[in-house]
Design an enzyme around this catalytic site. Sequence first.
Site, PDB file in Angstrom:
ATOM      1  N   ASP A 165       0.675  -1.104  -0.035  1.00  0.00           N
ATOM      2  CA  ASP A 165      -0.011   0.085   0.013  1.00  0.00           C
ATOM      3  C   ASP A 165       0.855   1.207   0.119  1.00  0.00           C
ATOM      4  O   ASP A 165       0.410   2.350  -0.095  1.00  0.00           O
ATOM      5  CB  ASP A 165      -0.898  -0.018   1.139  1.00  0.00           C
ATOM      6  N   SER A 166       2.390   1.039   0.248  1.00  0.00           N
ATOM      7  CA  SER A 166       3.145   2.218  -0.124  1.00  0.00           C
ATOM      8  C   SER A 166       3.101   2.699  -1.517  1.00  0.00           C
ATOM      9  O   SER A 166       3.403   3.731  -1.716  1.00  0.00           O
ATOM     10  CB  SER A 166       4.716   1.801  -0.013  1.00  0.00           C
ATOM     11  N   ASP A 182      -0.948  -6.176  -0.028  1.00  0.00           N
ATOM     12  CA  ASP A 182      -1.383  -5.546   1.064  1.00  0.00           C
ATOM     13  C   ASP A 182      -2.855  -5.283   1.214  1.00  0.00           C
ATOM     14  O   ASP A 182      -3.383  -5.047   0.125  1.00  0.00           O
ATOM     15  CB  ASP A 182      -0.802  -4.132   1.188  1.00  0.00           C
ATOM     16  N   LYS A 239      -1.268  -9.378   2.962  1.00  0.00           N
ATOM     17  CA  LYS A 239      -0.491  -8.923   4.259  1.00  0.00           C
ATOM     18  C   LYS A 239      -1.530  -7.855   4.694  1.00  0.00           C
ATOM     19  O   LYS A 239      -2.149  -7.277   4.316  1.00  0.00           O
ATOM     20  CB  LYS A 239       0.772  -8.114   3.815  1.00  0.00           C
ATOM     21  N   GLU A 267      -1.682  -5.415   8.775  1.00  0.00           N
ATOM     22  CA  GLU A 267      -0.853  -4.715   9.612  1.00  0.00           C
ATOM     23  C   GLU A 267      -1.388  -5.162  11.007  1.00  0.00           C
ATOM     24  O   GLU A 267      -2.589  -4.815  11.329  1.00  0.00           O
ATOM     25  CB  GLU A 267      -0.577  -2.985   9.518  1.00  0.00           C
ATOM     26  N   GLU A 313       8.992  -4.114  10.586  1.00  0.00           N
ATOM     27  CA  GLU A 313       9.517  -2.753  10.129  1.00  0.00           C
ATOM     28  C   GLU A 313       9.866  -1.776  11.150  1.00  0.00           C
ATOM     29  O   GLU A 313       9.181  -1.578  12.111  1.00  0.00           O
ATOM     30  CB  GLU A 313       8.253  -1.991   9.230  1.00  0.00           C
TER      31      GLU A 313
HETATM   32  N1  LIG Z   1       9.253   5.223  -0.567  1.00  0.00           N
HETATM   33  C1  LIG Z   1       8.733   4.402   0.523  1.00  0.00           C
HETATM   34  N2  LIG Z   1       9.616   3.551   1.221  1.00  0.00           N
HETATM   35  C2  LIG Z   1       9.172   3.131   2.361  1.00  0.00           C
HETATM   36  O1  LIG Z   1      10.016   2.232   3.122  1.00  0.00           O
HETATM   37  C3  LIG Z   1       7.787   3.175   2.769  1.00  0.00           C
HETATM   38  C4  LIG Z   1       6.998   3.949   1.924  1.00  0.00           C
HETATM   39  N3  LIG Z   1       7.594   4.663   1.091  1.00  0.00           N
HETATM   40  N4  LIG Z   1       5.632   4.269   2.482  1.00  0.00           N
HETATM   41  C5  LIG Z   1       5.145   3.266   3.277  1.00  0.00           C
HETATM   42  C6  LIG Z   1       6.086   3.377   4.408  1.00  0.00           C
HETATM   43  C7  LIG Z   1       6.378   4.450   5.164  1.00  0.00           C
HETATM   44  N5  LIG Z   1       7.780   4.191   5.522  1.00  0.00           N
HETATM   45  C8  LIG Z   1       8.825   4.990   6.330  1.00  0.00           C
HETATM   46  C9  LIG Z   1       8.817   6.258   5.906  1.00  0.00           C
HETATM   47  C10 LIG Z   1       9.623   7.248   6.567  1.00  0.00           C
HETATM   48  C11 LIG Z   1      10.503   6.663   7.487  1.00  0.00           C
HETATM   49  C12 LIG Z   1      11.374   7.515   8.087  1.00  0.00           C
HETATM   50  O2  LIG Z   1      11.579   8.620   8.034  1.00  0.00           O
HETATM   51  N6  LIG Z   1      12.083   7.140   9.519  1.00  0.00           N
HETATM   52  C13 LIG Z   1      13.262   7.420  10.097  1.00  0.00           C
HETATM   53  C14 LIG Z   1      13.314   7.533  11.351  1.00  0.00           C
HETATM   54  C15 LIG Z   1      12.376   8.373  12.269  1.00  0.00           C
HETATM   55  C16 LIG Z   1      12.437   8.230  13.556  1.00  0.00           C
HETATM   56  O3  LIG Z   1      12.478   7.166  14.210  1.00  0.00           O
HETATM   57  O4  LIG Z   1      12.886   9.102  14.562  1.00  0.00           O
HETATM   58  C17 LIG Z   1      14.446   7.393   9.385  1.00  0.00           C
HETATM   59  O5  LIG Z   1      15.524   8.123   9.530  1.00  0.00           O
HETATM   60  O6  LIG Z   1      14.666   6.348   8.788  1.00  0.00           O
HETATM   61  C18 LIG Z   1      10.361   5.220   7.804  1.00  0.00           C
HETATM   62  C19 LIG Z   1       9.562   4.505   7.164  1.00  0.00           C
HETATM   63  C20 LIG Z   1       8.087   2.782   5.069  1.00  0.00           C
HETATM   64  N7  LIG Z   1       7.228   2.472   3.841  1.00  0.00           N
HETATM   65  C1  LIG Z   2       7.297  -1.396   2.997  1.00  0.00           C
HETATM   66  C2  LIG Z   2       6.550  -2.585   2.929  1.00  0.00           C
HETATM   67  C3  LIG Z   2       6.694  -3.597   4.055  1.00  0.00           C
HETATM   68  C4  LIG Z   2       5.267  -2.339   2.934  1.00  0.00           C
HETATM   69  O1  LIG Z   2       4.293  -2.598   3.496  1.00  0.00           O
HETATM   70  C5  LIG Z   2       4.568  -1.587   1.629  1.00  0.00           C
HETATM   71  O2  LIG Z   2       5.428  -1.390   0.755  1.00  0.00           O
HETATM   72  O3  LIG Z   2       3.440  -1.141   1.491  1.00  0.00           O
HETATM   73 MG   LIG Z   3       2.099  -1.769   3.585  1.00  0.00          MG
END
Ligand SMILES: Nc1nc(=O)c2c([nH]1)NC[C@@H]1CN(c3ccc(C(=O)N[C@@H](CCC(=O)O)C(=O)O)cc3)CN21
Ligand SMILES: CC(C)C(=O)C(=O)O
Ligand SMILES: [Mg+2]
Length: 274
Positions: A44-45, A83, A113, A115, A182
Amino acid sequence: MKNTIVTLQDQKRRGEKITMITAYDYSMAKLLDQTGVNCLLVGDSLGMVMLGYEDTVSVTMEDMIHHGAAVAKGTRDALVVVDMPFLSYHISVEEAVRNAGRLMREAHAQAVKLEGGSSVLNQVRAIVNSGIPVMGHLGLTPQSVHAFGGFKVQGNTVEQAEQILADANALEEAGAFALVLECVPRGLAKRITDEIAIPTIGIGAGVDTDGQVLVYQDALGMFEGFQPKFVKRFGDIGTQIKNGIMDYCDAVKANEFPTIEHSFKGSQELERLY
Ligand SMILES: Nc1nc(=O)c2c([nH]1)NC[C@@H]1CN(c3ccc(C(=O)N[C@@H](CCC(=O)O)C(=O)O)cc3)CN21
Ligand SMILES: CC(C)C(=O)C(=O)O
Ligand SMILES: [Mg+2]
């Protein structure tokens, strides 16, 4: 060779890493499938990388079916997991089974899948009982982004970590065939991976999970929105796309494309007139 939920489980037993990457359309699924990747996830990303939303909350069943069916058509060998979108499995167990069934029938998924842990166990049991394989997803579950207050690492307190561990065991018990972890601390991911018999697939969960998943736009440098810490770029396709299309535009403007080889000659009758 066709990957099934059984081959994924055999890989865990043999200690062979499981590879999963997202896919959202036919031509990309066809390319990705030819790499030998074990599993394609219609995530669903897609709401964020394909549709430009801020998060995954607006993604609908229709979106998932539209993209899922395209991916299934382009895939021969990889296991196709789709998803379940936000609110398609929360309202009732019946709705959850009906929507999981639509992803199988209409998107031609091989597994779904969803959540969450303790709150969705009845749904997981009922979907599995209807003959549909279920992959779980714990830790940072993006459909709860507004409850978390952002995309943040989960399971950093002992209490939270114990809840995630308990949820992982409960999902296995409910019949899930695999589990995405995740954005959780790597020690917690290792503990879960050691404790449960079903494969764990990590994204931002360290090196010890049974497999890894990434969004392909992140892995290939095609997404300019944000780059989480867990992403490694294995390609720079974004730059290649821009360069290729700039070359195309330059060639058109310079009358260098198309040339005679790209043009159709008229019939003999027409050649006399034009
Ligand atoms: N392009 C993309 N990649 C992804 O992995 C993803 C998506 N979209 N959309 C759905 C979710 C959203 N996701 C995300 C989006 C942002 C962060 C992020 O910015 N994380 C911070 C950590 C922040 C903290 O814990 O303080 C990082 O620096 O990794 C993590 C997962 C993973 N998924
Ligand atoms: C990042 C993966 C695990 C996901 O759920 C997605 O792409 O939607
Ligand atoms: Mg997903």
